[in-house]
Design an enzyme around this catalytic site. Structure first.
Site, short mmCIF file in Angstrom:
data_model
loop_
_atom_site.label_atom_id
_atom_site.label_comp_id
_atom_site.label_asym_id
_atom_site.label_seq_id
_atom_site.Cartn_x
_atom_site.Cartn_y
_atom_site.Cartn_z
N ASP A 1 -37.43 -32.06 -70.57
CA ASP A 1 -38.35 -33.16 -70.96
C ASP A 1 -37.88 -34.39 -70.88
O ASP A 1 -36.79 -34.76 -70.62
CB ASP A 1 -38.83 -33.01 -72.73
CG ASP A 1 -39.95 -33.79 -73.01
OD1 ASP A 1 -41.00 -33.95 -71.80
OD2 ASP A 1 -40.48 -33.71 -74.21
N HIS B 1 -40.15 -36.16 -61.67
CA HIS B 1 -40.12 -34.43 -61.47
C HIS B 1 -39.11 -34.17 -60.52
O HIS B 1 -38.46 -33.39 -60.39
CB HIS B 1 -41.41 -34.06 -61.46
CG HIS B 1 -42.43 -34.09 -62.71
ND1 HIS B 1 -41.94 -33.74 -63.87
CD2 HIS B 1 -43.80 -34.55 -62.54
CE1 HIS B 1 -43.01 -34.06 -64.70
NE2 HIS B 1 -44.22 -34.54 -64.00
N GLU C 1 -50.01 -24.86 -71.03
CA GLU C 1 -50.77 -26.01 -71.16
C GLU C 1 -50.71 -27.09 -70.39
O GLU C 1 -51.33 -28.24 -70.23
CB GLU C 1 -50.26 -26.52 -72.76
CG GLU C 1 -50.56 -25.79 -73.78
CD GLU C 1 -49.93 -24.41 -73.97
OE1 GLU C 1 -48.78 -24.42 -73.45
OE2 GLU C 1 -50.50 -23.36 -74.09
N ASN C 2 -49.63 -27.26 -69.27
CA ASN C 2 -49.41 -28.26 -68.26
C ASN C 2 -50.49 -28.34 -67.42
O ASN C 2 -50.76 -29.26 -66.62
CB ASN C 2 -48.10 -28.06 -67.56
CG ASN C 2 -46.90 -28.32 -68.56
OD1 ASN C 2 -45.75 -27.87 -68.31
ND2 ASN C 2 -47.12 -29.24 -69.40
N ARG D 1 -33.37 -29.16 -75.88
CA ARG D 1 -34.59 -29.88 -75.47
C ARG D 1 -33.91 -31.16 -75.37
O ARG D 1 -33.57 -32.15 -76.32
CB ARG D 1 -35.55 -30.04 -76.64
CG ARG D 1 -36.80 -30.75 -76.07
CD ARG D 1 -38.09 -30.42 -76.99
NE ARG D 1 -39.17 -31.30 -76.25
CZ ARG D 1 -40.41 -30.75 -76.23
NH1 ARG D 1 -40.71 -29.64 -76.97
NH2 ARG D 1 -41.36 -31.31 -75.46
N SER E 1 -42.74 -26.51 -78.65
CA SER E 1 -43.85 -26.46 -77.54
C SER E 1 -44.32 -25.29 -76.87
O SER E 1 -44.17 -24.97 -75.49
CB SER E 1 -43.39 -27.42 -76.51
OG SER E 1 -43.31 -28.81 -76.87
N GLU F 1 -29.44 -21.18 -81.87
CA GLU F 1 -29.27 -22.55 -82.26
C GLU F 1 -29.64 -23.50 -81.38
O GLU F 1 -30.02 -23.59 -80.14
CB GLU F 1 -27.45 -22.60 -81.85
CG GLU F 1 -26.81 -21.85 -82.91
CD GLU F 1 -26.74 -21.98 -84.28
OE1 GLU F 1 -26.94 -23.07 -84.72
OE2 GLU F 1 -26.42 -20.94 -84.89
C1 FPP Z 1 -41.51 -32.56 -68.87
O1 FPP Z 1 -41.45 -33.79 -68.88
C2 FPP Z 1 -41.20 -31.92 -67.48
C3 FPP Z 1 -42.06 -31.06 -67.03
C4 FPP Z 1 -43.65 -30.38 -67.21
C5 FPP Z 1 -41.83 -30.47 -65.60
C6 FPP Z 1 -40.19 -29.85 -65.54
C7 FPP Z 1 -40.05 -29.46 -64.18
C8 FPP Z 1 -38.96 -29.68 -63.87
C9 FPP Z 1 -37.70 -30.67 -64.35
C10 FPP Z 1 -38.51 -29.55 -62.33
C11 FPP Z 1 -38.34 -28.03 -62.15
C12 FPP Z 1 -37.80 -27.59 -60.83
C13 FPP Z 1 -38.16 -26.32 -60.34
C14 FPP Z 1 -37.43 -25.90 -59.20
C15 FPP Z 1 -39.53 -25.48 -60.69
P1 FPP Z 1 -42.71 -34.91 -68.86
O2 FPP Z 1 -43.36 -34.97 -67.49
O3 FPP Z 1 -43.67 -34.25 -69.97
O4 FPP Z 1 -41.88 -36.01 -69.56
P2 FPP Z 1 -42.31 -37.25 -70.42
O5 FPP Z 1 -42.67 -36.44 -71.62
O6 FPP Z 1 -41.43 -38.10 -70.38
O7 FPP Z 1 -43.75 -37.58 -69.91
#
Ligand code: FPP
Length: 267
Positions: free
Chosen positions: A36, A53, A83-84, A207, A215, A226
């Site tokens: 996150d 990202h 949910e994304n 996390r 979540s 843990e």
């Molecule tokens: C949450 O951060 C992150 C995600 C929803 C996407 C996570 C994906 C990656 C780290 C890349 C994955 C890589 C591959 C190869 C699939 P957020 O956007 O909710 O952050 P915020 O809470 O600061 O807005």
């Protein structure tokens, strides 16, 4: 035994803290991470969220390689939740392209590291190009025998549990099933079943970004995990931060609902 200790100093509130992490200590077999803070990392730099990202994806490479070198058996990464889909379409499109970019470049290194790719989630609802990237990566790494890099993609734990319940109900309707359902049997209907009995439950759940919630991630499987929360945003979660998380795990005593084992020194 020779122990390597990493000194990690300067925690929040200015307090000084030394974290002991031992490469020869108890390395969690299964680590799950809620990655996150990508958006906030980008915002802090006045960049668009998708830049966060992309940086997050680059960090997946570093953490995967290091976890594999440390001897972790399964690394489960929450890359996209059920949910994304509620996010703006340009962000969803970008997230759906990440596996294509990631595997295009990273599969040779995964093969070199003997890492095997696995994906859990409702992958049938992913765009075709995402499905194809994932299928190829699974195919190309299927003979690898080292760490399993397990991506949760379009994954949601409640939907996973409901799917398992409905699959079981169908078995009952067909008369294939008359016994009582126990924990081991139920686990076999979950998306983590392919990881095998020993490895389906994370030992350590991390996390990043300061949020302290689960979540809808692995609700059944983390019953005795843990939990480790850190303020660090995912793109900045470094190898030392991983050592810090494992160091914290190594200090804890897992009891699984039982009592402290007699004669064992408290760590
Ligand atoms: C949450 O951060 C992150 C995600 C929803 C996407 C996570 C994906 C990656 C780290 C890349 C994955 C890589 C591959 C190869 C699939 P957020 O956007 O909710 O952050 P915020 O809470 O600061 O807005």
């Amino acid at each position: 035994m020779f122990n390597i200790f990493t000194k990690q100093t300067k925690k929040k509130l200015g307090e000084e803290k030394t974290i002991n992490f031992s490469k020869d200590g108890d390395i969690p077999k299964h680590i799950a991470i809620i990655m996150d803070g990508n958006g906030r990392w980008a915002q802090k730099r006045r960049l668009p969220r998708i830049a966060g990202h992309k940086e997050g994806m680059n960090n997946v490479k570093k953490i995967t390689t290091y976890a594999s070198k440390l001897g972790v058996k399964v690394l489960t990464l929450y890359a996209f939740s059920t949910e994304n889909w509620k996010r703006p379409s340009n962000e969803v499109d970008f997230l759906m392209k990440l596996p294509v970019d990631f595997f295009d470049v990273f599969v040779p290194e995964l093969i070199k590291e003997n890492v095997k790719v696995n994906v859990m989630g409702f992958t049938e609802h992913l765009p075709k190009h995402t499905q194809k990237a994932v299928e190829n990566a699974i195919k190309e790494t299927k003979n690898n025998t080292g760490m399993i890099l397990n991506f949760a993609l379009n994954y949601g734990s409640r939907a996973e549990i409901l799917t398992a319940v409905n699959d079981l109900l169908n078995e009952v309707k067909q008369g294939n099933f008359t016994e009582e359902v126990d924990e081991d049997m139920f686990s076999n209907y979950l998306m983590t079943a392919s990881l095998g009995n020993e490895l389906q439950d994370p030992d350590l759940l991390i996390r990043t970004s300061g949020e302290e919630r689960i979540s809808n991630f692995l609700l059944w499987q983390i019953a005795y995990s843990e939990l480790y929360f850190t303020e660090t945003y995912w793109p900045e979660f470094s190898l030392v931060h991983l050592e810090e998380a494992i160091g914290s795990y190594q200090k804890r005593q897992r009891r699984f609902g039982g009592l402290k084992i007699e004669g064992e020194a408290s760590k």
